[in-house]
Scaffold this motif. Sequence first.
Motif, PDB file in Angstrom:
ATOM      1  N   ILE A 186       0.825  -1.201   0.000  1.00 13.69           N
ATOM      2  CA  ILE A 186       0.000   0.000   0.000  1.00 13.69           C
ATOM      3  C   ILE A 186       0.862   1.254   0.000  1.00 13.69           C
ATOM      4  CG2 ILE A 186      -1.764   1.296   1.251  1.00 13.69           C
ATOM      5  CD1 ILE A 186      -2.733  -1.275  -0.069  1.00 13.69           C
ATOM      6  N   GLY A 187       2.015   1.176   0.644  1.00 13.26           N
ATOM      7  CA  GLY A 187       2.926   2.321   0.653  1.00 13.26           C
ATOM      8  C   GLY A 187       3.389   2.693  -0.746  1.00 13.26           C
ATOM      9  N   SER A 194       0.261   9.588  -5.388  1.00 15.11           N
ATOM     10  CA  SER A 194       0.252  11.035  -5.171  1.00 15.11           C
ATOM     11  C   SER A 194       0.866  11.770  -6.357  1.00 15.11           C
ATOM     12  CB  SER A 194       0.992  11.388  -3.885  1.00 15.11           C
ATOM     13  OG  SER A 194       2.387  11.143  -3.998  1.00 15.11           O
ATOM     14  N   LEU A 195       1.848  11.150  -7.010  1.00 16.69           N
ATOM     15  CA  LEU A 195       2.432  11.751  -8.215  1.00 16.69           C
ATOM     16  C   LEU A 195       1.505  11.592  -9.411  1.00 16.69           C
ATOM     17  CD1 LEU A 195       6.199  10.679  -8.016  1.00 16.69           C
ATOM     18  CD2 LEU A 195       5.132  12.798  -7.225  1.00 16.69           C
ATOM     19  N   VAL A 252      -7.570  -3.615   2.928  1.00 18.61           N
ATOM     20  CA  VAL A 252      -6.772  -2.942   1.895  1.00 18.61           C
ATOM     21  C   VAL A 252      -7.397  -1.612   1.489  1.00 18.61           C
ATOM     22  CG1 VAL A 252      -5.991  -3.042  -0.513  1.00 18.61           C
ATOM     23  CG2 VAL A 252      -5.759  -5.048   0.955  1.00 18.61           C
ATOM     24  N   SER A 253      -8.694  -1.620   1.243  1.00 18.79           N
ATOM     25  CA  SER A 253      -9.372  -0.436   0.729  1.00 18.79           C
ATOM     26  C   SER A 253      -9.250   0.782   1.645  1.00 18.79           C
ATOM     27  CB  SER A 253     -10.844  -0.757   0.448  1.00 18.79           C
ATOM     28  OG  SER A 253     -11.532   0.366  -0.039  1.00 18.79           O
ATOM     29  N   PRO A 254      -9.596   0.672   2.944  1.00 16.50           N
ATOM     30  CA  PRO A 254      -9.488   1.869   3.798  1.00 16.50           C
ATOM     31  C   PRO A 254      -8.052   2.327   4.042  1.00 16.50           C
ATOM     32  CG  PRO A 254     -10.254  -0.023   5.075  1.00 16.50           C
ATOM     33  CD  PRO A 254     -10.288  -0.423   3.655  1.00 16.50           C
ATOM     34  N   PHE A 260      -3.272   7.187   0.551  1.00 14.43           N
ATOM     35  CA  PHE A 260      -3.331   7.836  -0.759  1.00 14.43           C
ATOM     36  C   PHE A 260      -3.865   9.260  -0.643  1.00 14.43           C
ATOM     37  CE2 PHE A 260      -6.004   8.584  -4.626  1.00 14.43           C
ATOM     38  CZ  PHE A 260      -4.969   8.752  -5.528  1.00 14.43           C
ATOM     39  N   THR A 261      -4.946   9.424   0.129  1.00 15.17           N
ATOM     40  CA  THR A 261      -5.549  10.747   0.291  1.00 15.17           C
ATOM     41  C   THR A 261      -4.604  11.703   1.013  1.00 15.17           C
ATOM     42  OG1 THR A 261      -7.776   9.794   0.360  1.00 15.17           O
ATOM     43  CG2 THR A 261      -7.512  12.007   1.235  1.00 15.17           C
ATOM     44  N   SER A 262      -3.991  11.235   2.092  1.00 15.17           N
ATOM     45  CA  SER A 262      -3.089  12.101   2.853  1.00 15.17           C
ATOM     46  C   SER A 262      -1.920  12.576   2.007  1.00 15.17           C
ATOM     47  CB  SER A 262      -2.570  11.351   4.094  1.00 15.17           C
ATOM     48  OG  SER A 262      -3.624  10.983   4.940  1.00 15.17           O
ATOM     49  N   LEU A 263      -1.304  11.644   1.249  1.00 14.50           N
ATOM     50  CA  LEU A 263      -0.157  12.008   0.415  1.00 14.50           C
ATOM     51  C   LEU A 263      -0.570  12.890  -0.763  1.00 14.50           C
ATOM     52  CD1 LEU A 263       1.764   8.605   0.463  1.00 14.50           C
ATOM     53  CD2 LEU A 263       2.539  10.778   1.444  1.00 14.50           C
TER      54      LEU A 263
END
Length: 295
Positions: A186-187, A194-195, A252-254, A260-263
């Motif tokens: 996930i990382g 984010s890119l 996985v989803s949350p 993803f949202t934070s980055l």
Amino acid sequence: MATKHSWRDGMSSDNIKGLVLALSSSLFIGASFIVKKKGLKRAGASGVRAGSGGYSYLLEPLWWAGMITMVVGEIANFAAYAFAPAILVTPLGAVSIIISAVLAHIILREKLNAFGILGCVLCVVGSTTIVLHAPQEREIASVIEVWDLATEPGFLFYAALVVTASFVLIFHFIPQYGQTHIMIYIGVCSLIGSLSVMSVKALGIALKLTFSGMNQLIYPQTWAFTLVVIACVLTQMNYLNKALDTFNTAVVSPIYYVMFTSLTILASVIMFKVILESDGISMLWFYLYDLEFVT
């Protein structure tokens, strides 16, 4: 400098279009997680699993049905970024968490514990607050402007950190911990994502301007952003498939959404220099805090 804008002041017509498209995108993407998971499980039963490095799912029709569903959602998402700020569009992905969690419970028989449910609720609360405080984005007159923003030292430094961290995860941590630690896959997806969002935003602006009569396809920067989008999306899909094949979809989803949202918000603040009102900034802590509940 961008001015503050909140729901109380009324949303622009472009922001409303972006909001509707983003919600539609979440419906399709949330469902696609489930369809792809079933396709991965079916492919893994007759070949090498994706989590073990296999690609037998490429021959599985059900997986492709999930991919088509995701593509439809991503097209709507792509269009949303052309109309509204990334800070408004990305948090609306919380809707996909609810959809995927509910469908995973019904179709895949995957259970979320009480803390997982609470984490999903906090994601939605955080998303709603950020959307309510989404700023009005600056007007962009050319893809060249976006390129100038993307090549400023601050964002170049961020991009370099993201690429370096992704390579370290891929070549050092995944071989050792990929099968046991969900944050590794996930990382990679979240960092690269984010890119990709910033590039999608740039490409969406270029197409929006082109359709309005200002051709942006003549600029090499448009095609450079296109190549970045393709490379990032292919990388995201590869490691997201591995995560879905290895771990519970309802987990996985949350987690993916939170990271993803934070980055993406961080990348958007750095690149487009948008600023959330204080309440919206404080809600970023909800996203980080959610990780304790969904893991």
